[in-house]
Motif scaffolding. Structure first.
Motif, PDB file in Angstrom:
ATOM      1  N   ARG A 154       0.829  -1.216   0.000  1.00 59.83           N
ATOM      2  CA  ARG A 154       0.000   0.000   0.000  1.00 59.83           C
ATOM      3  C   ARG A 154       0.862   1.264   0.000  1.00 59.83           C
ATOM      4  N   VAL A 155       0.492   2.195  -0.875  1.00 61.81           N
ATOM      5  CA  VAL A 155       1.211   3.460  -1.014  1.00 61.81           C
ATOM      6  C   VAL A 155       0.203   4.590  -1.209  1.00 61.81           C
ATOM      7  N   SER A 156       0.443   5.721  -0.566  1.00 61.86           N
ATOM      8  CA  SER A 156      -0.337   6.936  -0.847  1.00 61.86           C
ATOM      9  C   SER A 156       0.309   7.596  -2.058  1.00 61.86           C
ATOM     10  N   LEU A 157      -0.318   7.432  -3.213  1.00 57.82           N
ATOM     11  CA  LEU A 157       0.327   7.770  -4.480  1.00 57.82           C
ATOM     12  C   LEU A 157       0.132   9.215  -4.921  1.00 57.82           C
ATOM     13  N   LEU A 158      -1.097   9.735  -4.793  1.00 55.75           N
ATOM     14  CA  LEU A 158      -1.434  11.033  -5.388  1.00 55.75           C
ATOM     15  C   LEU A 158      -2.275  11.886  -4.445  1.00 55.75           C
ATOM     16  N   ALA A 159      -2.310  13.185  -4.739  1.00 56.11           N
ATOM     17  CA  ALA A 159      -3.206  14.115  -4.068  1.00 56.11           C
ATOM     18  C   ALA A 159      -3.962  14.909  -5.127  1.00 56.11           C
ATOM     19  N   ASN A 160      -5.111  15.472  -4.723  1.00 53.23           N
ATOM     20  CA  ASN A 160      -5.961  16.189  -5.667  1.00 53.23           C
ATOM     21  C   ASN A 160      -6.652  17.337  -4.955  1.00 53.23           C
ATOM     22  N   ARG A 161      -7.422  18.123  -5.699  1.00 55.51           N
ATOM     23  CA  ARG A 161      -8.246  19.209  -5.150  1.00 55.51           C
ATOM     24  C   ARG A 161      -9.668  19.041  -5.672  1.00 55.51           C
ATOM     25  N   ILE A 162     -10.639  19.632  -4.994  1.00 55.06           N
ATOM     26  CA  ILE A 162     -11.999  19.668  -5.534  1.00 55.06           C
ATOM     27  C   ILE A 162     -12.336  21.103  -5.930  1.00 55.06           C
ATOM     28  N   ALA A 163     -13.157  21.202  -6.975  1.00 53.54           N
ATOM     29  CA  ALA A 163     -13.465  22.510  -7.538  1.00 53.54           C
ATOM     30  C   ALA A 163     -14.935  22.615  -7.906  1.00 53.54           C
ATOM     31  N   LEU A 164     -15.402  23.837  -7.969  1.00 55.35           N
ATOM     32  CA  LEU A 164     -16.750  24.137  -8.441  1.00 55.35           C
ATOM     33  C   LEU A 164     -16.642  24.457  -9.918  1.00 55.35           C
TER      34      LEU A 164
ATOM     35  N   GLU B 213       1.003  14.364 -13.332  1.00 52.43           N
ATOM     36  CA  GLU B 213       1.133  15.815 -13.153  1.00 52.43           C
ATOM     37  C   GLU B 213       0.474  16.584 -14.289  1.00 52.43           C
ATOM     38  N   LYS B 214       0.504  16.042 -15.485  1.00 52.07           N
ATOM     39  CA  LYS B 214      -0.127  16.716 -16.623  1.00 52.07           C
ATOM     40  C   LYS B 214      -1.627  16.865 -16.414  1.00 52.07           C
ATOM     41  N   GLN B 215      -2.235  15.927 -15.708  1.00 53.68           N
ATOM     42  CA  GLN B 215      -3.666  15.976 -15.443  1.00 53.68           C
ATOM     43  C   GLN B 215      -3.993  16.776 -14.182  1.00 53.68           C
ATOM     44  N   GLY B 216      -2.966  17.250 -13.493  1.00 54.10           N
ATOM     45  CA  GLY B 216      -3.207  18.099 -12.328  1.00 54.10           C
ATOM     46  C   GLY B 216      -3.065  17.425 -10.983  1.00 54.10           C
ATOM     47  N   PHE B 217      -2.667  16.143 -10.963  1.00 52.53           N
ATOM     48  CA  PHE B 217      -2.442  15.456  -9.692  1.00 52.53           C
ATOM     49  C   PHE B 217      -1.115  15.897  -9.081  1.00 52.53           C
ATOM     50  N   THR B 218      -1.039  15.848  -7.766  1.00 45.74           N
ATOM     51  CA  THR B 218       0.223  16.013  -7.061  1.00 45.74           C
ATOM     52  C   THR B 218       0.719  14.621  -6.696  1.00 45.74           C
ATOM     53  N   VAL B 219       1.938  14.305  -7.086  1.00 49.94           N
ATOM     54  CA  VAL B 219       2.499  12.980  -6.813  1.00 49.94           C
ATOM     55  C   VAL B 219       3.073  12.958  -5.398  1.00 49.94           C
ATOM     56  N   LEU B 220       2.575  12.034  -4.592  1.00 51.56           N
ATOM     57  CA  LEU B 220       3.031  11.892  -3.196  1.00 51.56           C
ATOM     58  C   LEU B 220       4.021  10.734  -3.074  1.00 51.56           C
ATOM     59  N   ASN B 221       3.566   9.548  -3.499  1.00 49.92           N
ATOM     60  CA  ASN B 221       4.410   8.352  -3.481  1.00 49.92           C
ATOM     61  C   ASN B 221       4.967   8.077  -2.096  1.00 49.92           C
ATOM     62  N   LYS B 222       4.080   7.983  -1.115  1.00 47.54           N
ATOM     63  CA  LYS B 222       4.512   7.732   0.268  1.00 47.54           C
ATOM     64  C   LYS B 222       3.962   6.396   0.748  1.00 47.54           C
TER      65      LYS B 222
END
Length: 268
Positions: free
Chosen positions: A106-116, A254-263
């Motif tokens: 198990r790895v925490s791979l990515l981060a994201n944001r929510i938007a209106l 990253e091109k799609q806007g994700f932040t790579v965490l990989n933790k």
């Protein structure tokens, strides 16, 4: 008519060889890498998978996209998959609690944001601050969201609106969809004047635009964990996971806007 015993034995041997060959072919086909992934990952993961195929020479993985909640439940019911990518920690925790994943993968791979979001030709505006009243902006329209009780994007959106004091004003105007991409489609088609999706979803559809991004402190951190499933015996699962954690996939995310965490999970 009777056949000589030797001929019968030869026929039986040929039949067994044929059955063995068919079994071998079926086993080879069963080696196809099967991935269960949150719907919001589609564009980025499709691109990453194509890069992996080109780099490794392996067959293309079969990727099933749906809400993380639906995928976790499918795993619980015995659906075969080699890897699970969730859009939140809760559903990966659920899978772990049901002993459906290999914890050490198990790895925490990515981060994201929510938007209106709104249709690209919309003139709507909104400020996502305490006291926000999206009902006034919606008028007679509805707010498109993924299911607010089970789908991660919907849960994050509801949590954010509750924190900002705007949920009670808009809850009766919500059009709930099975997953975040379905909510995106409602806005993209002009069937809903506003929607709450991941920022990465908005970036993937030119028919919508972001009119405001929710403050990060208005909802729990949006983290995408990944893990190999407990019953997977496909060696390509570990190889693909290694690829997803490396530079080969980083650009696609990253091109799609994700932040790579990989933790590792213990660091999330």
């Amino acid at each position: 008519m009777s056949f000589p015993r030797r001929q019968v034995l030869g026929f039986a041997a040929s039949l067994l060889i044929g059955l063995a060959a068919a079994t071998s072919q079926a086993q080879a086909q069963s080696k196809e890498l099967v991935i269960f992934a949150a719907a919001s990952l589609k564009n980025a993961l499709d691109e990453a998978a194509a890069s992996w195929v080109k780099e490794s020479g392996k067959p293309a993985p079969k990727i099933s996209y749906a809400a993380s909640s639906a995928l976790a439940k499918q795993l619980e019911q015995g659906a075969p998959a080699d890897m699970f990518l969730s859009a939140d920690l809760d559903w990966m925790d659920y899978a772990a609690g049901k002993n459906l994943i290999k914890p050490d993968t198990r790895v925490s791979l990515l981060a994201n944001r929510i938007a209106l979001i709104a249709p690209s030709d919309s003139t709507a505006t909104a400020t996502l601050a305490p006291g926000v009243d999206l009902a006034a902006t919606l008028g007679a329209g509805r707010l498109a969201m993924a299911n607010v009780d089970s789908v991660p994007a919907g849960k994050y959106g509801k949590a954010a609106l509750e924190k900002l004091g705007g949920w009670d004003k808009v809850k009766d105007k919500v059009a709930q969809a099975d997953n975040v991409r379905a909510a995106l489609l409602l806005v993209s088609r002009g069937e809903a004047p506003l929607g709450i999706v991941y920022a990465t979803d908005a970036a993937a559809d030119p028919k919508v635009k972001v009119i405001a991004t929710f403050p990060e402190d208005s909802h729990p951190p949006i983290i995408y964990p990944v893990a190999v499933t407990k019953d997977s015996t496909n060696p390509d699962a570990a190889a693909f996971l290694t690829f997803l954690r490396g530079n080969g996939a980083k650009g696609s995310f990253e091109k799609q806007g994700f932040t790579v965490l990989n933790k590792p999970a213990s660091s999330s």
